[in-house]
Design an enzyme around this catalytic site. Structure first.
Site, PDB file in Angstrom:
ATOM      1  CD  GLU A  97      74.781  95.629 -34.447  1.00  0.00           C
ATOM      2  OE1 GLU A  97      74.356  94.444 -34.342  1.00  0.00           O
ATOM      3  OE2 GLU A  97      75.767  96.053 -33.821  1.00  0.00           O
TER       4      GLU A  97
ATOM      5  CG  HIS B 262      76.238  90.902 -35.973  1.00  0.00           C
ATOM      6  ND1 HIS B 262      77.313  90.034 -36.007  1.00  0.00           N
ATOM      7  CD2 HIS B 262      76.690  92.042 -35.358  1.00  0.00           C
ATOM      8  CE1 HIS B 262      78.372  90.613 -35.438  1.00  0.00           C
ATOM      9  NE2 HIS B 262      78.013  91.830 -35.049  1.00  0.00           N
TER      10      HIS B 262
END
Length: 454
Positions: free
Chosen positions: A23, A26
């Site tokens: 994550e 991202h």
């Protein structure tokens, strides 16, 4: 209970770390691309901890279910966006920026795997030298000309200072029916042998493959005398003590430590009767070897170390280790090899040439996490590298819900000249979710079937 808690702890630790890395990819690329990030969450469900930071007041959260995570970005498809912030909405970004943000998650998993493998090689992985013990006739090793006393020093040109290094190269090649060139030392002379794996069924279980291969480590003749009992082990719970000589196991006379290891290995999670000699008197004990995963499948372990002369033990030990720069090259190679192997195995499963029994779910991963952690820092790094590569590869599959599914939509957008409709995307999401849930159910079923079988 302590064992179960440790297993859960290492599973949560590993998954939380790797999900955070994914994550983070991202998140960082979204920020660098000018997209407003609303929430960065590790886990799903009710937040255990959450705070807001930064000019955008991004919410950072750790949730109760650590089996995933997400980065929520400003997006017109998910809510109203103020006019002055439209330029920061994800859906308003160019195709190149959106693709970069999506790819960043898996890419960070691959980068993390390289770092984990690099550190593993710098620290070094200790093990026994790849000295061949008895090579049984009829096995692939025997048919290839390998014989007892030889030392495997390289496979396909790659150094193999330990047995673990040998098995990490050979077993995947065997499952994919790919031949390998083995370099052995015999009487001080280097010789090349070829191991051919044609005709091997890809759906064979690891133990069956290992037996068919016929590679056994050389074990110096050591008496079956306990040198140390590990704290908290099943051996300690059964009452085994340092200095005990095991003379019988499962009704079979025991003449050496290796013979005892073989018997224990063959009884994972099954009661075993031992006859020992302690201070000149025979005693009977019952012990239940713990089931652990190894290169040859599920085996039994009791947590006892044999009594052996330090010089004898040191003579067959080796360390798989590199200097800083060579370690980076080895780490890149390992990451590429594991990525290729994962893709090939998935392809074999889709084509029906490999069994879905090879899939492992959260239970299997948890057991592997706990075992690798107990085996030392380097082994845990290897585990993190394997799982990180798997996350990277799986997330790039063209399945809606996964990052690869979004890339598939973008590929369609390139052809059509405009994004896919929200209705089309929603249908794809439902199909993708059904596929993922089916795979999860199969993997969990495999985990439970292994537990029952053991």
């Amino acid at each position: 209970m302590i064992d179960i808690l440790l297993t859960v702890f290492y599973l949560v630790l590993a998954l939380s770390l790797l999900i955070a890395v994914h994550e983070l990819g991202h998140f960082l690329v979204a920020r660098w691309s000018g997209v407003k990030v609303l929430r960065f969450s590790i886990g799903f469900g009710k937040p255990l901890w959450q705070r807001r930071y930064g000019a955008d007041q991004t919410e950072y959260s750790i949730a109760t279910i650590p089996l995933g995570g997400y980065v929520k970005m400003l997006d017109e498809r998910e809510g109203e966006v103020a006019q002055e912030e439209l330029h920061r909405a994800f859906n308003r970004q160019s195709l190149a920026k959106r693709s970069a943000i999506v790819v960043a998650g898996p890419l960070f998993n691959f980068i993390f795997a390289v770092l984990a493998y690099w550190l593993m090689f710098v620290v070094g992985v200790s093990g026994t030298k790849a000295l061949l013990g008895e090579v049984e006739p009829g096995t692939i090793a025997h048919e290839s000309g390998l014989r007892s006393g030889q030392q495997i020093v390289a496979i396909d040109g790659k150094d193999t200072p330990t047995w673990q290094a040998v098995l990490e190269i050979v077993m995947p090649k065997m499952m994919l029916n790919e031949s390998v060139r083995v370099t052995v030392l015999d009487g001080g002379m280097a010789q090349d042998k070829s191991l051919h794996f044609s005709g091997i069924s890809a759906d064979s279980k690891p133990r069956e493959l290992f037996e068919r291969l016929g590679l056994k480590a050389y074990e110096p003749p050591v008496e079956a005398v306990v040198g140390e009992v590990l704290s908290g082990s099943v051996a300690e719970q059964a009452g085994l003590q340092a200095g005990d000589r095991v003379v019988s196991a499962a009704g079979t006379s025991v003449a050496s430590w290796q013979q005892l290891v073989d018997i224990v290995s063959a009884h994972p999670d099954k009661w075993l009767d031992l006859v020992i000699v302690r201070e000149g008197r025979e005693q009977s004990l019952r012990i239940r070897p713990q089931a652990v995963e190894s290169a040859s499948g599920t085996v039994g372990r009791i947590g006892a170390v044999n009594q052996v002369e330090p010089e004898l033990y040191a003579s067959i030990q080796a360390t798989h280790q590199y200097a800083v720069l060579p370690a980076l090259s080895a780490a890149l190679d390992r990451t590429w090899e594991m990525s290729s192997l994962t893709l090939k195995m998935l392809g074999e499963m889709i084509m029906g040439r490999a069994s879905v029994e090879n899939l492992s779910g959260p239970i299997g991963i948890a057991q592997y996490a706990k075992q690798s952690a107990s085996d030392g820092f380097s082994q845990f790094l290897k585990f993190l590298g394997i799982i990180s590569v798997s996350l990277g590869v799986l997330n790039l599959l063209p399945i809606p819900v996964l990052d690869g599914g979004h890339l598939l939509y973008y590929a369609i957008e390139v052809v059509r000249g405009k994004p896919v409709s929200e209705q089309f995307e929603a249908i794809g999401q439902r199909i993708g979710l059904a596929v993922i849930l089916t795979l999860m159910m199969v993997a969990i079923y495999n985990d439970l079937a292994r537990l029952v079988a053991n």
